[in-house]
Design a protein around this motif. Structure first.
Motif, PDB file in Angstrom:
ATOM      1  N   ILE A 166       0.826  -1.210   0.000  1.00 48.00           N
ATOM      2  CA  ILE A 166       0.000   0.000   0.000  1.00 48.00           C
ATOM      3  C   ILE A 166       0.861   1.262   0.000  1.00 48.00           C
ATOM      4  N   ASP A 167       0.328   2.304  -0.651  1.00 51.19           N
ATOM      5  CA  ASP A 167       1.025   3.587  -0.649  1.00 51.19           C
ATOM      6  C   ASP A 167      -0.024   4.634  -0.238  1.00 51.19           C
ATOM      7  N   ALA A 168      -0.391   4.599   1.034  1.00 50.43           N
ATOM      8  CA  ALA A 168      -1.425   5.519   1.519  1.00 50.43           C
ATOM      9  C   ALA A 168      -1.134   5.862   2.974  1.00 50.43           C
ATOM     10  N   LYS A 169      -1.685   6.989   3.427  1.00 53.66           N
ATOM     11  CA  LYS A 169      -1.436   7.399   4.820  1.00 53.66           C
ATOM     12  C   LYS A 169      -2.570   6.930   5.733  1.00 53.66           C
ATOM     13  N   LYS A 170      -3.820   6.971   5.184  1.00 50.80           N
ATOM     14  CA  LYS A 170      -4.968   6.636   6.036  1.00 50.80           C
ATOM     15  C   LYS A 170      -5.702   5.382   5.565  1.00 50.80           C
ATOM     16  N   TYR A 171      -5.909   5.277   4.265  1.00 48.02           N
ATOM     17  CA  TYR A 171      -6.762   4.200   3.756  1.00 48.02           C
ATOM     18  C   TYR A 171      -6.052   2.846   3.877  1.00 48.02           C
ATOM     19  N   GLY A 172      -6.788   1.882   4.431  1.00 48.84           N
ATOM     20  CA  GLY A 172      -6.237   0.537   4.555  1.00 48.84           C
ATOM     21  C   GLY A 172      -5.206   0.397   5.650  1.00 48.84           C
ATOM     22  N   LYS A 173      -5.066   1.421   6.504  1.00 45.86           N
ATOM     23  CA  LYS A 173      -4.095   1.301   7.592  1.00 45.86           C
ATOM     24  C   LYS A 173      -4.695   0.490   8.742  1.00 45.86           C
ATOM     25  N   GLN A 174      -6.022   0.483   8.810  1.00 47.57           N
ATOM     26  CA  GLN A 174      -6.703  -0.418   9.762  1.00 47.57           C
ATOM     27  C   GLN A 174      -7.605  -1.320   8.925  1.00 47.57           C
ATOM     28  N   ILE A 175      -7.296  -2.608   8.966  1.00 48.57           N
ATOM     29  CA  ILE A 175      -8.027  -3.558   8.113  1.00 48.57           C
ATOM     30  C   ILE A 175      -8.573  -4.709   8.948  1.00 48.57           C
ATOM     31  N   GLU A 176      -9.788  -5.104   8.640  1.00 45.75           N
ATOM     32  CA  GLU A 176     -10.332  -6.345   9.212  1.00 45.75           C
ATOM     33  C   GLU A 176     -10.564  -7.303   8.065  1.00 45.75           C
ATOM     34  N   ILE A 177     -10.083  -8.531   8.200  1.00 51.01           N
ATOM     35  CA  ILE A 177     -10.336  -9.539   7.161  1.00 51.01           C
ATOM     36  C   ILE A 177     -11.265 -10.602   7.743  1.00 51.01           C
ATOM     37  N   LEU A 178     -12.373 -10.855   7.050  1.00 51.01           N
ATOM     38  CA  LEU A 178     -13.364 -11.824   7.543  1.00 51.01           C
ATOM     39  C   LEU A 178     -13.471 -12.979   6.549  1.00 51.01           C
ATOM     40  N   ASP A 179     -13.638 -14.199   7.090  1.00 50.32           N
ATOM     41  CA  ASP A 179     -13.810 -15.361   6.196  1.00 50.32           C
ATOM     42  C   ASP A 179     -15.125 -15.235   5.447  1.00 50.32           C
ATOM     43  N   SER A 180     -16.165 -14.850   6.193  1.00 51.06           N
ATOM     44  CA  SER A 180     -17.493 -14.777   5.603  1.00 51.06           C
ATOM     45  C   SER A 180     -18.312 -13.737   6.371  1.00 51.06           C
ATOM     46  N   VAL A 181     -19.155 -12.999   5.658  1.00 54.51           N
ATOM     47  CA  VAL A 181     -19.971 -11.970   6.298  1.00 54.51           C
ATOM     48  C   VAL A 181     -21.226 -11.800   5.452  1.00 54.51           C
ATOM     49  N   ASP A 182     -22.298 -11.249   6.044  1.00 52.37           N
ATOM     50  CA  ASP A 182     -23.467 -10.976   5.202  1.00 52.37           C
ATOM     51  C   ASP A 182     -23.063  -9.980   4.127  1.00 52.37           C
ATOM     52  N   SER A 183     -22.600  -8.797   4.570  1.00 48.86           N
ATOM     53  CA  SER A 183     -22.157  -7.779   3.622  1.00 48.86           C
ATOM     54  C   SER A 183     -21.109  -6.916   4.324  1.00 48.86           C
ATOM     55  N   THR A 184     -19.988  -6.654   3.668  1.00 50.18           N
ATOM     56  CA  THR A 184     -18.960  -5.796   4.298  1.00 50.18           C
ATOM     57  C   THR A 184     -19.516  -4.388   4.514  1.00 50.18           C
ATOM     58  N   ASN A 185     -20.449  -3.953   3.656  1.00 52.08           N
ATOM     59  CA  ASN A 185     -21.061  -2.626   3.829  1.00 52.08           C
ATOM     60  C   ASN A 185     -21.832  -2.572   5.145  1.00 52.08           C
ATOM     61  N   LEU A 186     -22.660  -3.609   5.383  1.00 52.72           N
ATOM     62  CA  LEU A 186     -23.457  -3.636   6.613  1.00 52.72           C
ATOM     63  C   LEU A 186     -22.547  -3.719   7.833  1.00 52.72           C
ATOM     64  N   TYR A 187     -21.516  -4.545   7.744  1.00 48.80           N
ATOM     65  CA  TYR A 187     -20.569  -4.729   8.851  1.00 48.80           C
ATOM     66  C   TYR A 187     -19.917  -3.387   9.202  1.00 48.80           C
ATOM     67  N   LEU A 188     -19.515  -2.644   8.157  1.00 52.22           N
ATOM     68  CA  LEU A 188     -18.825  -1.367   8.385  1.00 52.22           C
ATOM     69  C   LEU A 188     -19.775  -0.290   8.905  1.00 52.22           C
ATOM     70  N   LYS A 189     -21.057  -0.408   8.559  1.00 49.77           N
ATOM     71  CA  LYS A 189     -22.038   0.570   9.060  1.00 49.77           C
ATOM     72  C   LYS A 189     -22.072   0.585  10.588  1.00 49.77           C
ATOM     73  N   ASN A 190     -21.779  -0.578  11.198  1.00 50.75           N
ATOM     74  CA  ASN A 190     -21.749  -0.650  12.662  1.00 50.75           C
ATOM     75  C   ASN A 190     -20.459  -0.101  13.248  1.00 50.75           C
ATOM     76  N   LEU A 191     -19.547   0.295  12.398  1.00 55.90           N
ATOM     77  CA  LEU A 191     -18.255   0.812  12.878  1.00 55.90           C
ATOM     78  C   LEU A 191     -18.057   2.248  12.390  1.00 55.90           C
ATOM     79  N   ILE A 192     -19.174   2.963  12.280  1.00 50.46           N
ATOM     80  CA  ILE A 192     -19.162   4.268  11.616  1.00 50.46           C
ATOM     81  C   ILE A 192     -18.294   5.297  12.356  1.00 50.46           C
TER      82      ILE A 192
END
Ligand code: BTN
Length: 338
Positions: A75-101
């Motif tokens: 990666i060549d970024a200062k903020k984006y992707g500096k904190q990452i969660e990797i999940l084996d399976s999820v309903d939707s990454t969008n929904l998951y991230l909505k809870n971490l707003i």
């Protein structure tokens, strides 16, 4: 098995592909037997690591297993992707991230597969194991009227990243689908939360789904043949090994373009976006939210990101009527063989 230790060993292999047990022991401060267990577990996960008797370990390939260490390394970024969660399976990454707003800008959730992948307009997004499915939390300081530029930045980042990492000449189907050879390769969604008092953006979630392997026909109705409407990176390149690098490149590129947006360089973004559009000159079916559909030929893109089209008459010749299509009000479908 410690996930952290696995990531640390991956990190060490990215810096040097052949490592002795002693080197790893020194670097990580754990016993050789602990290292041997972690390496075995990485091999079980699917990584290609060769054990060389009395010498150590040789890292050959990540076999496209999602890895924070590999993404971080590329990666060549200062903020984006500096904190990452990797999940084996999820309903939707969008929904998951909505809870971490409340998380920091750039927080990224990646999944190996999604059970309830969500497309735009309530459609489902088929997300079989092994593709690229991720969502990024954005908090740029922009006006509500500029939210559509987040979509332009995202589509531009994905198109340019696929071109540079996979060597495929993809194009953007206005507004935010990525197409190759008239077939969809990637879908992008933008969900924004507004501050109505100041008419500014509070946060946005960009969701990106890229087909890496052919989708199975099981997910489609008998009448819809998936190979006619969708494509994937493996079918085009016959190569693998893009997964982590492509995610890293998209995150880097997205930060680059969003920084430009915040700096007010909208015209620069639009000009690059326009260079990547694949519908210029094509005949499209225009599908307005509230009015009847019609056919038109695409003739340009204005400084507001609206698609300029020339309406066709009933006998499919050009009329005098020019329309500017706004991202909020219409969608388009590219017509084949027109
Ligand atoms: C579309 O083509 O209609 C948009 C598709 C967006 C799919 C991505 S995959 C990652 C993120 N999670 C979701 O549920 N949707 C987006």
């Amino acid at each position: 098995m410690s996930q952290l230790l696995k990531e640390k060993i991956m990190q060490a292999f990215l810096e040097k592909s052949i490592l002795t047990g002693g080197e790893l022991e020194k670097k990580l401060g754990v016993t050789r037997s602990a290292i041997s267990k972690v390496i075995n577990s990485l091999i079980q996960d699917g990584l290609n690591i060769e054990t060389i008797p009395r010498k150590g370990y040789k890292f050959l390939d990540d076999n496209d297993i999602l890895s924070k260490a590999t993404i971080d390394f590329n990666i060549d970024a200062k903020k984006y992707g500096k904190q990452i969660e990797i999940l084996d399976s999820v309903d939707s990454t969008n929904l998951y991230l909505k809870n971490l707003i409340d998380a920091n800008e750039g927080y990224t959730v990646i999944a190996d597969k999604q059970i309830g992948g969500m497309g735009r307009k309530g459609r489902k997004f088929i997300s079989e194991k092994g593709g690229i499915y991720f969502s990024i939390l954005l908090k740029p300081k922009i006006e509500v009227s500029d939210i559509k530029f987040l979509t332009f930045c995202a589509a531009l980042s994905v198109a340019e990243s696929i071109k540079s990492i996979c060597g495929i000449d993809v194009g953007i189907k206005w507004v935010n689908d990525i197409f190759y050879d008239s077939k969809k390769l990637c879908g992008i969604s933008t969900d924004a939360t507004l501050c109505l008092e100041s008419m500014t953006l509070k946060s946005a979630i960009i969701g990106i789904g890229i087909n890496l392997h052919p989708l199975s026909d099981n997910d489609f109705s008998d009448t819809t043949q998936i190979q006619n409407i969708a494509t994937d990176i493996f079918s085009i390149t016959r190569q693998t090994g893009f997964r982590n690098k492509l995610i890293a490149k998209i995150l880097s590129s997205l930060e680059f373009f969003i920084d430009k947006l915040v700096a007010g360089k909208k015209l620069e973004i639009l000009s690059l976006y326009k260079d990547n559009i694949c519908v210029m000159g094509s005949v499209v079916k225009v599908i307005p939210v509230n009015n009847a559909e019609y056919l038109a030929r695409v003739i340009g893109l204005n400084d507001n990101g609206e698609l300029k089209v020339n309406k066709l008459t009933d006998d499919k010749s050009l009329s005098n009527e020019i329309q500017f299509l706004s991202t909020e009000e219409v969608s388009i479908m590219v017509m084949q063989d027109e």
